[in-house]
Write a protein that holds these residues in place. Structure first.
Motif, mmCIF file in Angstrom:
data_model
loop_
_atom_site.group_PDB
_atom_site.id
_atom_site.type_symbol
_atom_site.label_atom_id
_atom_site.label_comp_id
_atom_site.label_asym_id
_atom_site.label_seq_id
_atom_site.Cartn_x
_atom_site.Cartn_y
_atom_site.Cartn_z
ATOM 1 N N ARG A 217 -58.459 49.523 12.527
ATOM 2 C CA ARG A 217 -57.764 50.094 13.673
ATOM 3 C C ARG A 217 -57.079 51.413 13.298
ATOM 4 O O ARG A 217 -55.886 51.474 13.066
ATOM 5 N N TYR B 116 -57.654 52.578 6.585
ATOM 6 C CA TYR B 116 -57.005 51.613 7.461
ATOM 7 C C TYR B 116 -55.989 50.699 6.774
ATOM 8 O O TYR B 116 -54.922 50.429 7.323
ATOM 9 N N ASP C 83 -56.655 53.782 15.328
ATOM 10 C CA ASP C 83 -55.842 54.234 16.454
ATOM 11 C C ASP C 83 -54.389 53.837 16.299
ATOM 12 O O ASP C 83 -53.500 54.461 16.872
ATOM 13 N N SER D 203 -51.443 43.456 17.434
ATOM 14 C CA SER D 203 -51.536 43.917 16.050
ATOM 15 C C SER D 203 -50.121 44.058 15.499
ATOM 16 O O SER D 203 -49.137 43.722 16.168
ATOM 17 N N ARG E 55 -58.667 47.213 27.010
ATOM 18 C CA ARG E 55 -58.321 46.599 25.731
ATOM 19 C C ARG E 55 -59.062 45.275 25.540
ATOM 20 O O ARG E 55 -59.444 44.927 24.420
ATOM 21 N N ASN F 33 -56.133 41.598 13.934
ATOM 22 C CA ASN F 33 -56.135 42.631 14.977
ATOM 23 C C ASN F 33 -55.837 44.027 14.435
ATOM 24 O O ASN F 33 -55.753 44.984 15.210
ATOM 25 N N ASP F 34 -55.675 44.135 13.119
ATOM 26 C CA ASP F 34 -55.470 45.443 12.492
ATOM 27 C C ASP F 34 -56.712 45.944 11.772
ATOM 28 O O ASP F 34 -56.730 47.083 11.300
#
Length: 384
Positions: free
Chosen positions: A182, A259, A184, A151, A218, A178-179
């Protein structure tokens, strides 16, 4: 004849039961510890699972070659796929000895940049390299530094640990997928500001056993959120459902609020990091097969198709929010943005799953990127 009567055994005293439980728990704890230590020793000698990350430290496979046997796995890919890591741990030629004679470019991104299931000479960065060398006066040195699952946070770590010190002239950033969703990563952003990492993160960074568990977790998470390699999909057998626009709009509102702002801030930070080292970034939006159109290869409407727990329409609308953020950052920072997401057709000939390219897809990605990058590089070279 007399019968003997067996008297029942007295029940063990509570103190005896407690002692037995403590002994059993102690034995279990010792056994678990021994098993973990043994696994740590074995994995240090031989680990069948590559460890691209130990804690927050990226581990690159320098000077190694991997061969993937694709027989019977995916009909859209070559039967044998060869991946070579050069002296830097990237895909592509080793750094030139006369660096000043070359225009040095590094492509950074996740699995859609790395192209793990395409051979070295068939990835889009490799095909782009050939096009740039054929079109520009100056010789080009281009490396593929894409890493599966990375990410914008992973890109920061890669820049800090490897890319910035290499001082390339340009970095191509294919980002976004990949974002998506997310939250986290916002926690990761906080840890980057700390003078030292947590004890747990330091332990993971030092342990092969814990690092292996981290990689497996992951990979499992990537598969579940739909960004892992699915190997092959067939739209003709894919389930479909009704598109619930109201539900999708509620989800999109959550992405905009929770996000997307974090993604946008991380992307801005990446641009600043590179500009501070005299490296010019180029942003590339993230394409995908899912969307709201008809596949020209099969004539199937894509939007209602089910991908994981969402429709293809919802996944595309979510990803589009991040692509729009990429474009905003580019405009605000005066960075070239190549809108690959809009220019790459949603055609099942070009994708072997919902997000990863076939050989033909990688060729077309290289064409689209080169069409905008060649005049941009030529103009900047003439201005020097």
């Amino acid at each position: 004849m007399s019968k003997s009567v067996l008297s029942p055994k007295p029940a063990p005293a509570p103190s005896t039961l407690a002692a037995e439980w403590r002994a059993n728990l102690f034995a279990l704890g010792v056994g678990t510890l021994v098993a973990i230590l043994l696994a740590e020793v074995v994995l240090r000698v031989y680990n069948p699972i590559p460890l691209p990350l130990r804690g927050l430290q990226i581990v690159l496979p320098n000077n190694k070659q991997f061969v993937f046997d694709n027989r019977g796995t995916n009909s859209k890919l070559d039967r044998q796929v060869i991946i070579t890591a050069n002296s830097l741990g990237f895909r592509g030629p080793n750094p030139p000895t006369d660096a000043n004679a070359y225009l040095r470019i590094i492509a950074v991104g996740g699995s859609t940049t790395m192209c793990r299931l395409l051979s070295d000479d068939k990835t889009w960065p490799a095909r782009l390299d050939a096009r740039l060398n054929a079109s520009l006066r100056k010789r080009i040195w281009l490396n593929n530094a894409g890493l599966d699952g990375h990410s914008t946070f992973g890109h920061m770590r890669l820049l800090e640990q490897f890319v910035l010190d290499l001082q390339p002239d340009y970095v191509l950033l294919l980002v976004g997928i990949n974002d998506v969703g997310r939250g986290d990563l916002n926690e990761f952003d906080l840890t980057m500001e700390l003078a030292s990492q947590s004890s747990f993160r330091r332990a993971v960074a030092k342990s092969h056993f814990l690092s292996t568990l981290q990689v497996l977790w992951r990979s499992w998470r990537a598969f579940n959120i739909g960004v892992g390699h699915i190997w092959e999909f067939d739209l003709r057998t894919n389930a479909s459902t009704t598109i619930d626009n109201d539900a999708i709009n509620q989800v999109l509102t959550e992405h905009r609020r929770q996000y997307v702002p974090g993604y946008e801030a991380r992307l801005e930070r990446l641009v600043v990091m590179m500009r501070q080292r005299a490296i010019e970034p180029v942003l590339i939006t993230q394409p995908a097969m899912y969307g709201e159109t008809v596949d020209p290869e099969t004539g199937i409407e894509i939007g209602p198709l089910v991908f994981g727990d969402k429709t293809a329409a919802q996944r595309w609308r979510e990803l589009k929010l991040y692509n729009e953020a990429t474009i905003r950052v580019g405009k605000a920072q005066g960075v070239l943005v190549i809108d690959l997401a809009e220019k790459l057709p949603k055609d099942s000939r070009l994708f072997y799953d919902w997000t990863h390219y076939t050989n033909a897809g990688a060729e077309l990605v290289a064409d689209i990127v080169a069409a905008e990058l060649v005049p941009f590089l030529a103009m900047r070279d003439a201005a020097k």
